[in-house]
Design a protein around this motif. Structure first.
Motif, PDB file in Angstrom:
ATOM      1  N   SER A 147     126.018  21.233  45.111  1.00 45.18           N
ATOM      2  CA  SER A 147     124.876  20.355  44.823  1.00 45.18           C
ATOM      3  C   SER A 147     123.978  20.912  43.708  1.00 45.18           C
ATOM      4  O   SER A 147     124.454  21.305  42.657  1.00 45.18           O
ATOM      5  CB  SER A 147     124.084  20.113  46.112  1.00 45.18           C
ATOM      6  OG  SER A 147     123.132  19.087  45.941  1.00 45.18           O
ATOM      7  N   ASP A 148     122.664  20.958  43.965  1.00 40.87           N
ATOM      8  CA  ASP A 148     121.694  21.331  42.936  1.00 40.87           C
ATOM      9  C   ASP A 148     121.893  22.757  42.438  1.00 40.87           C
ATOM     10  O   ASP A 148     121.704  23.042  41.251  1.00 40.87           O
ATOM     11  CB  ASP A 148     120.267  21.177  43.465  1.00 40.87           C
ATOM     12  CG  ASP A 148     119.868  19.718  43.657  1.00 40.87           C
ATOM     13  OD1 ASP A 148     120.574  18.839  43.116  1.00 40.87           O
ATOM     14  OD2 ASP A 148     118.866  19.459  44.337  1.00 40.87           O
ATOM     15  N   ARG A 203     124.810  22.708  40.081  1.00 39.07           N
ATOM     16  CA  ARG A 203     124.406  22.055  38.844  1.00 39.07           C
ATOM     17  C   ARG A 203     123.565  22.993  37.988  1.00 39.07           C
ATOM     18  O   ARG A 203     123.748  23.062  36.770  1.00 39.07           O
ATOM     19  CB  ARG A 203     123.630  20.775  39.148  1.00 39.07           C
ATOM     20  CG  ARG A 203     123.266  19.979  37.901  1.00 39.07           C
ATOM     21  CD  ARG A 203     122.461  18.742  38.248  1.00 39.07           C
ATOM     22  NE  ARG A 203     123.225  17.806  39.054  1.00 39.07           N
ATOM     23  CZ  ARG A 203     122.950  17.481  40.305  1.00 39.07           C
ATOM     24  NH1 ARG A 203     121.884  18.009  40.905  1.00 39.07           N
ATOM     25  NH2 ARG A 203     123.695  16.619  40.957  1.00 39.07           N
ATOM     26  N   GLY A 213     121.454  15.203  37.579  1.00 43.30           N
ATOM     27  CA  GLY A 213     120.930  14.704  38.841  1.00 43.30           C
ATOM     28  C   GLY A 213     119.902  13.597  38.675  1.00 43.30           C
ATOM     29  O   GLY A 213     119.031  13.416  39.527  1.00 43.30           O
TER      30      GLY A 213
END
Length: 325
Positions: A32-33, A36, A123
């Motif tokens: 996820s973040d 990223r 995102g």
């Protein structure tokens, strides 16, 4: 006989060449973040470590894909892109390869200035237009300033293409010839500018927002798209406001084009010169009625814009009242 490199050997070479000390093994487990953020940090590093330009990012991209849009394999025998060869890698090696491909993919699109998935990369909402507030905020505030510069250039390139496709020449020219008064420099590709990243991004975003605000004002006034474009063509630029007198002149030309020009031209049509000649006479008539001496001269850019608009109209390019760029 040429010795074929194995997937394991090529993976080791790429890790050593581009990711030494980057912590790929640990980062390959991120999601996820966090994942990223790692990808963005690596892309920023590769874009920043210049060799005359963003070549390091380009070289990583070239390990896998051609310079074409769509990430076409550089050659069919690349073992890291072969499912059969990938089966010779351990799970840990495959984890690192997947992460490398994410970094290399974004390097490919940024260095070559192709559109990419903003949701996947940043995102944020995947909308390549300045009305995307998330995109504007990201470009204006991100710590990844090299990525922001290249992304802003892609946004500029995309908008220029949209304006060209819509035959909106004042906006097309404004973006193609965008100049920073603060830094006294044309906005060229990020690799060829001396402007600071924040100033570079701001120059592009400000111009696109000014054009977008102009169209929003036109929509509030319920102006037809072609009437807005005729107004701006008479100005020769995308202005910050609508002038009542110019709108009246644009309306006169709009009405004439709608009745006397639309759909009147065909390829190899001997009648075309006469249609365009009469439209030029109408422009001169409108010029005499609405404008001071020196405006809309026959050799002016504004006159050329109007003639090109009429020609497009003659070939059937004419917008409905509720249609806009």
């Amino acid at each position: 006989m040429t010795q074929t490199i194995t997937a394991k050997e090529l993976l080791a070479q790429i890790e050593k060449r581009y990711f030494k000390g980057a912590g790929l093994a640990k980062a390959s487990k991120l999601e996820s973040d966090e994942r990223r953020a790692f990808v963005l940090a690596q892309v920023e590093r590769l874009l920043t470590e210049k060799h005359g330009s963003a070549l390091l990012a380009m070289w990583l991209s070239d390990e896998f894909w051609t310079a074409d849009e769509g990430r076409k394999p550089i050659h069919e025998e690349n073992p890291l892109l072969s499912l059969k060869e990938q089966q010779t890698l351990t799970d840990r090696e495959m984890g690192r390869l997947r992460l490398i491909l994410e970094v290399a993919g974004l390097c490919h699109d940024l260095a070559l200035h192709y559109l990419f998935d903003l949701k996947e990369a940043f995102g944020i909402k995947n909308n390549w237009w300045v009305s995307n507030k998330q995109l504007v905020e990201w470009l204006s505030t991100t710590e990844y300033e090299q990525i922001a510069m290249h992304t802003a250039y892609i946004l500029k390139k995309h908008a220029t293409g949209v304006y060209a496709y819509g035959h909106y020449q004042p906006a097309q020219d404004a973006m193609a010839e965008l100049f920073s008064g603060e830094y006294h420099e044309l906005i060229r590709e990020p690799n060829y500018t001396k402007m600071p990243p924040r100033g570079y991004v701001k120059t592009i975003v400000d111009e696109l927002q000014q054009i977008e605000r102009h169209w929003q004002r036109g929509r509030k006034l319920k102006l037809r798209p072609d009437l807005i474009m005729l107004h701006d063509e008479i100005y020769g630029v995308v202005p910050r406001q609508f002038d009542k007198g110019v709108l009246q002149a644009a309306q006169a030309l709009y009405d004439y084009m709608d009745k006397e020009v639309y759909g009147r031209l065909t390829e190899n049509d001997d009648f075309a010169p006469e249609v365009m000649k009469r439209f030029a006479e109408k422009v001169r008539e409108v010029r005499s009625a609405y404008f001071a001496k020196g405006w809309l001269t026959d050799d002016s850019l504004e006159f050329a814009y109007l003639m090109a608009h009429a020609q497009n109209c003659g070939y059937g390019i004419w917008r409905e009242e509720d249609e806009a760029l």
